[in-house]
Design a protein around this motif. Sequence first.
Motif, short mmCIF file in Angstrom:
data_model
loop_
_atom_site.label_atom_id
_atom_site.label_comp_id
_atom_site.label_asym_id
_atom_site.label_seq_id
_atom_site.Cartn_x
_atom_site.Cartn_y
_atom_site.Cartn_z
N PRO A 48 15.64 -5.24 18.60
CA PRO A 48 14.78 -4.71 19.65
C PRO A 48 13.89 -5.81 20.24
CG PRO A 48 14.69 -3.33 17.68
CD PRO A 48 15.43 -4.58 17.31
N TRP A 65 0.83 -1.21 0.00
CA TRP A 65 0.00 0.00 0.00
C TRP A 65 0.87 1.25 0.00
CZ3 TRP A 65 0.55 3.27 4.23
CH2 TRP A 65 1.24 2.71 5.33
N ASP A 66 2.14 1.08 0.36
CA ASP A 66 3.02 2.25 0.50
C ASP A 66 4.31 1.99 -0.28
OD1 ASP A 66 4.56 4.37 1.27
OD2 ASP A 66 4.64 3.84 3.39
N LYS A 112 16.70 -9.57 9.35
CA LYS A 112 16.25 -9.13 10.68
C LYS A 112 16.13 -7.62 10.77
CE LYS A 112 16.11 -13.13 12.88
NZ LYS A 112 15.77 -13.92 11.70
N PHE A 113 15.12 -7.18 11.51
CA PHE A 113 15.04 -5.76 11.86
C PHE A 113 15.95 -5.49 13.05
CE2 PHE A 113 13.47 -2.28 14.47
CZ PHE A 113 13.32 -1.27 13.55
N GLY A 114 16.91 -4.59 12.86
CA GLY A 114 17.78 -4.24 13.98
C GLY A 114 17.60 -2.80 14.41
N CYS A 115 17.62 -1.90 13.44
CA CYS A 115 17.54 -0.48 13.82
C CYS A 115 16.63 0.33 12.90
CB CYS A 115 18.93 0.14 13.86
SG CYS A 115 19.79 0.16 12.28
N ARG A 141 14.15 0.79 17.39
CA ARG A 141 15.50 0.99 17.95
C ARG A 141 15.51 1.98 19.11
NH1 ARG A 141 18.90 -1.33 19.95
NH2 ARG A 141 18.46 -2.82 18.31
N ARG A 159 9.99 -10.21 4.93
CA ARG A 159 9.62 -10.96 6.13
C ARG A 159 8.13 -11.32 6.15
NH1 ARG A 159 12.53 -11.38 10.63
NH2 ARG A 159 10.63 -11.14 11.86
N ASN A 160 7.30 -10.34 5.86
CA ASN A 160 5.87 -10.54 6.10
C ASN A 160 5.08 -10.97 4.87
OD1 ASN A 160 6.31 -9.82 8.77
ND2 ASN A 160 5.95 -7.66 8.37
N LEU A 193 20.91 -6.22 19.92
CA LEU A 193 20.98 -5.86 18.50
C LEU A 193 19.60 -5.83 17.85
CD1 LEU A 193 23.25 -5.19 16.44
CD2 LEU A 193 22.82 -7.46 15.51
N LEU A 210 17.58 2.04 10.60
CA LEU A 210 18.33 3.27 10.32
C LEU A 210 19.55 3.02 9.45
CD1 LEU A 210 18.29 4.38 14.07
CD2 LEU A 210 16.84 5.35 12.26
N TYR A 250 10.26 -5.42 5.37
CA TYR A 250 8.94 -5.88 5.79
C TYR A 250 8.29 -6.74 4.71
CZ TYR A 250 9.54 -2.50 9.53
OH TYR A 250 10.02 -1.82 10.61
N ALA A 302 6.93 3.45 -0.12
CA ALA A 302 8.09 3.67 0.75
C ALA A 302 8.32 2.52 1.72
CB ALA A 302 7.91 4.96 1.53
N GLN A 303 7.44 1.53 1.71
CA GLN A 303 7.62 0.40 2.63
C GLN A 303 9.00 -0.23 2.42
OE1 GLN A 303 5.60 -3.67 4.31
NE2 GLN A 303 4.60 -2.70 2.59
N PRO A 304 9.79 -0.35 3.46
CA PRO A 304 11.11 -0.96 3.28
C PRO A 304 11.00 -2.42 2.83
CG PRO A 304 11.03 0.30 5.32
CD PRO A 304 9.63 0.22 4.81
N TRP A 307 4.16 -2.83 8.65
CA TRP A 307 4.61 -1.51 8.22
C TRP A 307 3.55 -0.45 8.50
CZ3 TRP A 307 8.47 1.42 7.82
CH2 TRP A 307 8.47 2.57 7.02
N ALA A 348 21.87 -5.77 10.42
CA ALA A 348 21.16 -7.03 10.62
C ALA A 348 20.21 -7.36 9.47
CB ALA A 348 20.38 -6.98 11.94
N GLN A 392 22.14 1.38 10.38
CA GLN A 392 23.34 1.52 11.22
C GLN A 392 23.94 0.20 11.69
OE1 GLN A 392 22.00 3.90 14.51
NE2 GLN A 392 22.06 5.83 13.36
#
Lengths: 153, 701
Positions: free
Chosen positions: B314, A18-19, A38-41, B393, A29-30, B312, A43, A26, A21-23, B241, A48, A45
């Motif tokens: 969350p 729907w978006d 894996k989701f780590g940050c 995070r 994974r979904n 690492l 950002l 997701y 901009a969805q990374p 999301w 993961a 940074q």
Amino acid sequence: MPKYTFRVNGRAVSADSWDPAQPLLYVLRNSLGLHAVKFGCGLGQCGACTVIIDGRAARSCSTPVSQVAGRSVTTLEGLGTPERPDKLQAAFITEQAAQCGYCTNGMIMSAKALLTRTPNPTPEQVKQGLGGNLCRCGTYTRILSAVLRAGKA
Amino acid sequence: MNRRDFLRTSSVVVVSFAFDGVMPETAAPQTTNPGKPIDPREVDSFLAIHADGAVTIYTSKVDVGTGLNIAMAQMVAEELGIPVDRISVVEGDTALTPDQGGTGGSTGITRGGVELRQAAATARQALLKLGVNADMTNVGAIAGGKRLDLKVDPKAPLKNPSSYTVVGKPVLRPEVRKKCTGTTVFVQDFSVAGMLHGRVIRPPSIGAKLISVDEASIRSIPDARIVRIQNFLGIVANDEWAAVRAAKSLKTTWSESQTLPGSDMLDRHVRASAVERDETLVNRGDPAAALAVTAKQLSATYWWPFQSHASLGPSCATVDFRPEGTTIWSASQGPHGLRANFARVFGIAEDKLRVIFLDGSGSYGSNGNDDAAADALLLSRAVGKPVRVQWMREDEHGWDPKGPPQLLEIRGGLDAENRIAAWDTQMWLPGNVQGSRPLLAADDAGIPQPHGRTAGQISQNGDPPYAAPNVRVVVHWLKDTPLRLSNLRAPGKIANVFAVESFTDELAAAAAIDPVEFRLRGLTDPRAVDVIKRATEMIGWEARPSPNSRPQQGNLRVGRGMAYVRYKQMENYVAMAMDVAVDRSTGKVNVRRITCAHDCGLVINPDGLRNQIEGCILQTLGRTLHEETTFDRSRVTSVDWKSYPILSFPEVPTVEVALIDRPMLPPMGAGEAATAPVAAALANAVFDATGMRLRRVPLKL
């Protein structure tokens, strides 16, 4: 809902989002059930969430799905299986290069991209090449050994 | 007599049908009481033997990446006499596993493994009486699928360590293969049918009140639903999301709140804080009188800041709240404790609440896992569906309960022979408050709950491990502390050993004696002497006083340092040495090489042990060089990996570990001890290289 078509681990896939901009994280994974990433940050940074897009390591947490359309994505699942791990995964297993394992996906995928560019890296090249991947448990020395082992093999 | 008759008439062992090992991932959520024995006095609570001869072991001690599972499997395999690859582990399920306490304080092996071993030893004796042969090849045929109905016999004979064939071997951890191929189901990866994704919007400042929520601000996001319970504000959505976007986009108004002192000059704040009570931990001789007459006197102050678990990944949990039975999937290190606390706080009968451990991102004590579970529980209860909450995070760095700030002042004196004549440690530490740690969600939602506080056994290792006739250690327990606390790996010991072993080095330097020689003069315990000699030999220790008189190497100044600990003054012996190079123009500390000698008694799995020791060293190197939770008057400001950096790959030194195996001694845990000397060894090496004594963490030149 817009649909995005790209390749994942050699297969053509299409995913609704729907978006725009969805990374990609997701979506993998979904929508596609690929949980190695894996989701780590969120950002860019920690590393993961690393996947390989068209041969280069990329942060799926900050890559919009719309930018992946028409491209080719490789995830950890695309390398090997528990029964038939690829050379790099096998080296990680031999070196027991994991503790909690949450960073492992990103470490292996970043190393995969590094070994593609630099098949026989020096220890310093590995350390710099994986410089954007964090490991909180402190398994860095084992990861280094594993990547060097895979490089030599 | 057929086998069944034999079993019936055998006087010791009564058989009945055993529970056949429902795995956590497949257990029906509402099955809060599947009927498996979990009484820790019963052998069947720990072990189930299957028809094919495989064995499942059950334990409340969880493997958070430490290699505990394989170590336990080896201990059981050894005592039962079956191959280790026939053993699988079910961990941390309140409905299936006996309560052996939470996972912490390096008790996984010492309690968890040792209890399992005794259950296995008891089972072996019973199985032999049942007619199982000594090599257990017919164990499945005779005892598979049946209960042993036996009490654990504390006197059941254990194998002689000299005959061990499984314990002491570097058996590979089977879960590493799964982790390296993306097939491990982490709690972050777990889902149940009908599950929604949740995110929680935490207050912008600690203690802020929610004034208003603009629901229209997220109208464009599909299926996102707001859940508000007083100041608890969450989003649930079918799509993860959408939940993330809605939580970010939702417009809210909060009251401002300024409850914190700020982290700048927190040491001064701590020193001036109100003291609840003083506790004298050691009082030997008369340090005050002795100090007055010593030949040389020194004093120094050491500081350790708040630090985060900085997991690492969350924290995450999925909760399926149902009146008939609620299930929590969590990576909490204390599933039984979590259940007891949640039952009290949320008013759920304990037998209607099941907590199931799943692998999570590494935690080093209590990170945000319990709080994420509380978030998910409130959301699931509000919407009547299972809800998965993963923190973002900034939630993890901002809101995980922290390791405590620690201030230590040490005074010491040397006699005319340069021996320690007097030693006085004073510590300023946050005091304990009875009761469980408050859950963020319950506080936000106005649900009454205890506001307990503890960071674990944080006052240990405040006294020198060396001969000293006059020693006093006093803790000034403080009434309050700015942030929530929890036990963070080797609670308190890292900072205390940083102070004690730095000060020891200062005394050695004042005496102009080599730091190793200075320590050995005060030690008689051969295990202590062994680790110090081993670690320093490995690094090629050059015996001379610090600082290094010829440190120059181009732009760099080089030096070496070491530190020693007997963990908790009664467990592992660890010595560590480091080579460093300091760039005097940039102040950058480059750790080149670390050697460590480690004695934790009997070694169960040397490779798993090495992995833990290496991790202890590298993680603590990051804590020493970089880590400090910062905050202003309102909120934590170190909320990502830029503002809260940890050790990065390019900084990683060579690490060499020597294990000193003591097969005839009991095994000790090893998840913490090797963290304790890291900071002091590093500060001592920096002093050797530069002549500058760094007494504040993170170390800055």
